[in-house]
Design a protein around this motif. Structure first.
Motif, PDB file in Angstrom:
ATOM      1  N   GLU A 179      14.679 -13.853  -5.631  1.00  0.00           N
ATOM      2  CA  GLU A 179      16.078 -13.943  -5.247  1.00  0.00           C
ATOM      3  C   GLU A 179      16.716 -15.013  -6.120  1.00  0.00           C
ATOM      4  O   GLU A 179      16.153 -16.081  -6.311  1.00  0.00           O
ATOM      5  CB  GLU A 179      16.202 -14.339  -3.773  1.00  0.00           C
ATOM      6  CG  GLU A 179      17.616 -14.527  -3.287  1.00  0.00           C
ATOM      7  CD  GLU A 179      17.655 -15.070  -1.863  1.00  0.00           C
ATOM      8  OE1 GLU A 179      18.556 -14.674  -1.109  1.00  0.00           O
ATOM      9  OE2 GLU A 179      16.778 -15.891  -1.525  1.00  0.00           O
TER      10      GLU A 179
ATOM     11  N   ASP B 243      22.392 -16.336  -5.161  1.00  0.00           N
ATOM     12  CA  ASP B 243      22.366 -15.450  -3.995  1.00  0.00           C
ATOM     13  C   ASP B 243      21.854 -16.189  -2.762  1.00  0.00           C
ATOM     14  O   ASP B 243      22.383 -16.015  -1.662  1.00  0.00           O
ATOM     15  CB  ASP B 243      21.475 -14.247  -4.270  1.00  0.00           C
ATOM     16  CG  ASP B 243      22.104 -13.245  -5.231  1.00  0.00           C
ATOM     17  OD1 ASP B 243      23.335 -13.326  -5.429  1.00  0.00           O
ATOM     18  OD2 ASP B 243      21.370 -12.418  -5.777  1.00  0.00           O
TER      19      ASP B 243
ATOM     20  N   HIS C  86      23.893 -16.821   0.851  1.00  0.00           N
ATOM     21  CA  HIS C  86      23.407 -16.280   2.117  1.00  0.00           C
ATOM     22  C   HIS C  86      23.243 -17.350   3.197  1.00  0.00           C
ATOM     23  O   HIS C  86      22.889 -17.031   4.329  1.00  0.00           O
ATOM     24  CB  HIS C  86      22.056 -15.584   1.901  1.00  0.00           C
ATOM     25  CG  HIS C  86      22.149 -14.356   1.059  1.00  0.00           C
ATOM     26  ND1 HIS C  86      21.065 -13.831   0.374  1.00  0.00           N
ATOM     27  CD2 HIS C  86      23.203 -13.545   0.774  1.00  0.00           C
ATOM     28  CE1 HIS C  86      21.453 -12.762  -0.298  1.00  0.00           C
ATOM     29  NE2 HIS C  86      22.737 -12.566  -0.074  1.00  0.00           N
TER      30      HIS C  86
END
Length: 257
Positions: free
Chosen positions: A24, A28, A32
């Motif tokens: 990831e 990102d 999140h």
């Protein structure tokens, strides 16, 4: 109370081995927040390796670090010591200095020649920065000394008042520079607190997105996540989910080249 503030720092730590199975991007992951369900995907750190910063970090900076949010994802079942007390720190800037400097060689295993970086790499002055940050959060009189292992820049010892010690070793790391004026980094560590009464272990992730505003200013978005150590009796309840998340706003102003 002091230990709770140390947990919020997220700057001094050591991690047990892990095997990430997914990837990831750091951007990102930060986007999140606070929906973090697992450990980040990082690279194992070798002895002598350090976090390399862009050239525009070089110099000494005055930092204002402000806690803007905190979350206990597994509350009320699991809450870290000091989490409730740290709520009073939201919105209060803590000020300290940090220093980044060029380094040409990096230590390796004993009896081996040092690794050379060409050109010289920009790294954090971990002893200076660790001392500044610890004293800002814990108070001048609470921090006696911060030392970095000369053979391993990822291993740090902080000696605190009252014969207490914090042993920190970074063992997971990744970094990315998607744009010339952006820099993302993440380090995963385990911190070992030692006192005459107990030894306590936990794991800490510090993931940061830096944005260069101009040659004399950097702003950053930083999240520190606290994970239980596998030796903790509540580990199987939490697994690799964070038990506390701290969200910081950082503002760095250059004071010396």
């Amino acid at each position: 109370m002091v230990w709770g503030k140390v947990f919020a720092l997220g700057l001094l730590c050591w991690l047990l081995e892990f095997n990430p199975v997914w990837a990831e991007s750091l951007g990102d992951r930060l986007s999140h927040y606070p929906q973090w369900q697992d450990l980040p995907s990082l690279n194992p750190v070798q002895t002598g390796e350090d976090l390399i910063y862009p050239d525009w970090f070089a110099g000494t900076w005055q930092v204002a670090s402000t806690l803007i949010d905190q979350v206990a994802p597994l509350a009320p079942d699991l809450v870290t010591p000091g989490f409730t007390a740290n709520e009073a720190l939201i919105g209060q800037p803590f000020r300290f200095q940090v220093r980044f400097q060029s380094q040409r060689s990096f230590p390796t295993q004993p009896l081996a020649l040092p690794k050379l970086a060409s050109p010289a790499a920009i790294v954090a002055d971990r002893a200076f920065n660790g001392t500044e940050i610890a004293r800002a959060y814990l108070g001048e009189k609470s921090v006696k000394q911060v030392m970095v292992d000369p053979q391993n820049p990822n291993r740090q010892l902080t000696i605190l008042k009252g014969d207490r010690r914090l042993i920190s070793t970074v063992t997971g790391r990744t970094q990315d520079q998607p744009q010339p004026d952006q820099f993302f980094s993440s380090e995963l560590t385990q911190q070992q607190f030692q006192s005459s009464e107990q030894i306590y272990l936990n794991r800490v992730e510090t993931t940061t997105a830096y944005q260069r505003v101009n040659t004399d200013q950097i702003k950053a978005n930083q999240v520190t996540a606290i994970y239980l150590s596998p030796s903790d009796p509540d580990f199987f309840q939490a697994q690799n989910q964070p038990v506390a998340l701290y969200h910081y706003d950082l503002n760095l102003i250059k004071i010396s080249p």
